[in-house]
Design an enzyme around this catalytic site. Structure first.
Site, PDB file in Angstrom:
ATOM      1  CE  LYS A  75      -4.378   1.300   2.316  1.00 23.05           C
ATOM      2  NZ  LYS A  75      -5.052   0.872   3.607  1.00 23.05           N
ATOM      3  CB  SER A 150      -8.374   2.583   2.333  1.00 26.04           C
ATOM      4  OG  SER A 150      -7.655   1.625   3.527  1.00 26.04           O
ATOM      5  CB  SER A 174      -8.746  -0.681   4.641  1.00 27.45           C
ATOM      6  OG  SER A 174      -9.670   0.495   5.248  1.00 27.45           O
TER       7      SER A 174
END
Length: 465
Positions: A75, A150, A174
């Site tokens: 990420k 996310s 997420s």
């Protein structure tokens, strides 16, 4: 539109075995992953930064370890030495990183090779992976749909066959949302299980306990492998799940939009009982209160912090000015995230400090009760989320613009509220006949019981084929 979803590709465990036996080299594998990335990213917009030269150089002589030579992705919020973290914001000054985050150091020491970083929603606060800096990420199977968020960029990269294992964060679902939407395994350990230093953004003091670091993988055994590398305390060795309690709450406030989700959940309960687990059906009577307190906690701790991040050149961030920009099509903040600053903040933000203290006390009381309920011999089972990957825009409308008890997201959010360890497993044998999308089923455990959680997840994975 092309379908880039993973079908019968091997998982990381199988690939590592091929490299150990000399059937495959890291250089060939990394090159294939990079080639795949360059093929799919124009359609998915999932990667924000690609490390072609560094990855291929590392693959020439990979570091020995449990992930030796394996291409992975991270990420965008993970600090990498000499790189920057933007958290998807065009307003906030980028964070300049002097060194790798501790979790990244562990991955590199285990031999993993980072080939790319992935897209996120602004400040990781929505379940649609879109921001004004990098743009919108798309689902690998249908580019008109969201990959979730996310950690949506990671979901898209793993599901499309680019990355063998992706790593993200999970503060309100997420990791597990994109894993469920993309037909993958997503594991969110409890908040203290993995060192979160230099993994951004750092949230408010209590809201940060909702946050956990973990992997998105192609299989449960890959999740165990990845967790064993990054965890402060690795999970116990695999063991039987016979005799463990299966907590399937009665009258739980959950609602599925798609029939395949309910069908998969029934099969999950049946399969786990066949494997020896004993079903219990307690009534959980505090879910509404816990859920309604989430936006109060988030806005109470985070709105002032967000405004500081969004202030530019000493000029305070103005909600009024940004509202005008949003209306006139000149936003400087991603519209989904702006709902947190405007609508949700206006409706829910506690006006007194004592109110926030009371909310935290409510969560602490609930955490104590639920951890007692689960103990070391019980696992909670629920559908991960009450929808399949929706069209772009629909996820934010479903999750941010409907105040009240949202029955489609009560399951995965419960894990964060109680700071449990949770894993979603794809029900690959129960795909939706219209879209081909796969639902996810979630298991959760008390902190410290991740070994049993992964054992049960492996049994669940087989039951849902």
């Amino acid at each position: 539109m092309p379908d880039f979803t993973l079908h019968d590709m091997a998982d990381a465990t199988a690939i590592l075995e091929q490299m150990r036996t000399g059937k495959l080299s890291s250089k060939k594998l990394v090159q294939a992953s990079l080639d795949r990335l360059h093929q799919v990213n124009p359609h998915l917009n999932a990667a924000t930064q690609v490390f072609n030269g560094q990855a291929l150089a590392a693959a020439e002589n990979p570091i020995a370890g449990p992930l030796s030579g394996l291409p992975i992705t991270l990420k965008e919020t993970y600090a990498l030495a000499k790189e920057q973290v933007t958290v998807g914001s065009v307003r906030m000054p980028a964070i300049q990183c002097k060194e790798d985050a501790p979790v990244v150091k562990r991955l590199k020491a285990a031999g993993a090779i980072i080939i790319a970083r992935s897209n996120i929603p602004e400040f990781v606060m929505t379940a649609e992976t879109s921001n004004l800096r990098f743009g919108r990420s798309n689902h690998p199977k249908d580019q008109t749909r969201v990959p979730g968020g996310s950690t949506g960029g990671e979901g898209a990269l793993v599901a499309s066959g680019v990355s063998l294992i992706g790593f993200g964060t999970d503060i309100l679902g997420s990791i597990r949302i994109p894993a469920a939407f993309c037909g993958l395994v997503g594991f969110r350990p409890h908040s203290a299980a993995v060192n979160k230093s230099s993994v951004y953004p750092e949230s408010g003091p209590y809201f940060e306990t909702f946050n956990g670091i973990g992997p998105i993988t192609r299989s449960v055994r890959d999740a165990r492998l990845a967790y064993s590398v990054i965890a402060n305390e690795p999970p116990a060795l695999p063991a039987t799940i016979s005799g463990l309690k299966l907590i399937a709450p009665k009258n739980y406030p959950f609602e599925a939009k798609d029939e395949c989700i309910d069908t998969a959940y029934r099969a999950a309960l049946e399969g786990l009982q066949t494997a020896g687990m004993v079903k219990h059906e307690p009534v959980l009577d505090d879910i509404k209160t816990l859920f309604m307190n989430v936006p109060k906690l988030v806005t109470g701790e985070m709105v002032s912090v967000w405004k500081d991040w969004l202030s530019v050149d000493g000029k305070p961030f103005s909600i009024i000015n940004e509202t005008l920009r949003q209306i006139t099509g000149r936003p400087t903040v991603q519209p989904g995230f702006f709902l947190w600053l405007s609508l949700i903040n206006g409706l829910y933000r506690p006006r007194q400090k004592t109110a926030l203290t009371g909310i935290i006390e409510t969560y602490e009381h609930a955490r104590k009760n639920y951890r007692t309920l689960l103990g070391h011999d019980a696992l909670l089972c629920l559908p991960t989320i009450g929808m399949l990957a929706p069209k772009h825009g629909a996820m934010n409308r479903a999750t941010l613009m409907k105040p009240g008890l949202n029955k489609q997201i009560t399951a995965h959010t419960l894990v964060n509220m109680l700071d449990l360890s949770g894993i979603t497993v794809p029900a690959r044998g129960f795909s939706d006949p219209k879209t081909g999308l796969v639902p996810g089923i979630m298991l959760a455990s008390a902190p410290g019981n991740e070994g049993a959680l992964l054992d049960a997840a492996a049994a669940l994975e087989q039951a849902l084929l």
